[in-house]
Design an enzyme around this catalytic site. Structure first.
Site, PDB file in Angstrom:
ATOM      1  CE1 TYR A  98       3.070   2.293  -0.544  1.00 43.72           C
ATOM      2  CE2 TYR A  98       2.025   0.140  -0.740  1.00 43.72           C
ATOM      3  CZ  TYR A  98       3.093   0.918  -0.362  1.00 43.72           C
ATOM      4  OH  TYR A  98       4.204   0.328   0.213  1.00 43.72           O
TER       5      TYR A  98
ATOM      6  CE  LYS B  29       5.772   1.916  -2.631  1.00 40.94           C
ATOM      7  NZ  LYS B  29       7.139   2.450  -2.484  1.00 40.94           N
TER       8      LYS B  29
END
Length: 255
Positions: A161, A165
């Site tokens: 993640y 991101k």
């Protein structure tokens, strides 16, 4: 100044706004903001029945079943919006997943899935919107990234993640640079921790929530509505001279 309305540039009357991941969490609120500003929402997610329920509460919106992780899905979504409305003014790449697990225990396939949904799919959506936006000479692309793109937290191990991101923030900067000459703006919204379906593992346990709140300078998680102004800014002409930027709304975590 008589007749001057500083809020007029935030209006989206008649503009077509595609939002992915609109069936839950932040996506629902984004759809409500767009609708409140007069925009025509093309709301996409895998769970069509939940989208239908949301559309029933809005003035100008439609539901489109879409799994952004499938090949060609993002292109088909933009094509649907063009067929239905003749234009695409805004896309909000909001769909995302997370895998909170120590890196040593995360499989390569699991890592790849998160990156595909959180980084590759937003590029596919932006790339699909580029053609019609360039043809009309305008458009706003909003990438929903995360404060995780700026700061890792020991309490929440999530290598895939964080990598996705962080990459999305870089992609925003690059596309903003490349496409500015065509009237296409690309910006990123980076929320901190908000109570959503994705964060239930944190917000469902008081002691865990307290640990996260202690790491936030404002000493609390985000509340419903505290992204409204940021979203309204990025999707509208109120940010007409803003591109390649990241807007962080996180209670001070990234300070």
């Amino acid at each position: 100044m008589s007749g001057f309305d500083p809020l007029a540039s935030f209006r989206l009357d008649g503009k077509v706004v595609v939002i992915t991941g609109a069936s839950s969490g932040l996506g629902v609120r984004f759809a409500q903001v767009v609708d409140g500003l007069g925009g025509i929402g093309v709301l996409a997610a895998r769970r069509k029945e939940r989208l239908d329920d949301l559309v029933g509460t809005l003035e100008h919106a439609e539901a489109v079943a879409c799994d952004v992780g499938e090949a060609g899905a993002n292109e088909a979504l933009v094509e649907h919006a063009l067929d239905r409305h003749g234009r695409v003014d805004v896309v909000v790449a909001n769909a995302g997943i997370a895998n909170a697990v120590p890196a040593a225990k995360e499989s390569v396939d699991g890592y790849r899935e998160v990156v595909d949904i959180d980084l590759v799919a937003p590029f596919a959506l932006a790339r699909a919107a580029y053609g019609p936006m360039r043809a009309q000479g305008s458009g706003s692309i909003v990438m929903v990234a995360s404060v995780a793109g700026f700061r890792s937290m020991e309490l929440l191990p999530q290598a895939s993640y964080v990598a996705a991101k962080t990459g999305l923030i870089g992609l925003t900067r690059e596309l903003g640079l490349q496409w500015a000459r065509h009237g296409i703006r690309v910006n990123a919204l980076c929320p901190g921790m908000f109570p959503t379906e994705m964060t239930t593992g944190v917000t469902d346990h008081a002691e865990v929530t307290e640990m996260f709140e202690a790491a936030v300078p404002m000493r609390r998680l985000g509340r419903t509505g505290e992204l409204d102004g940021a979203v309204a800014l990025l999707v509208s002409d109120a940010s007409s001279y803003m591109t390649g930027q990241t807007l962080v709304v996180d209670g001070g975590v990234a300070c």
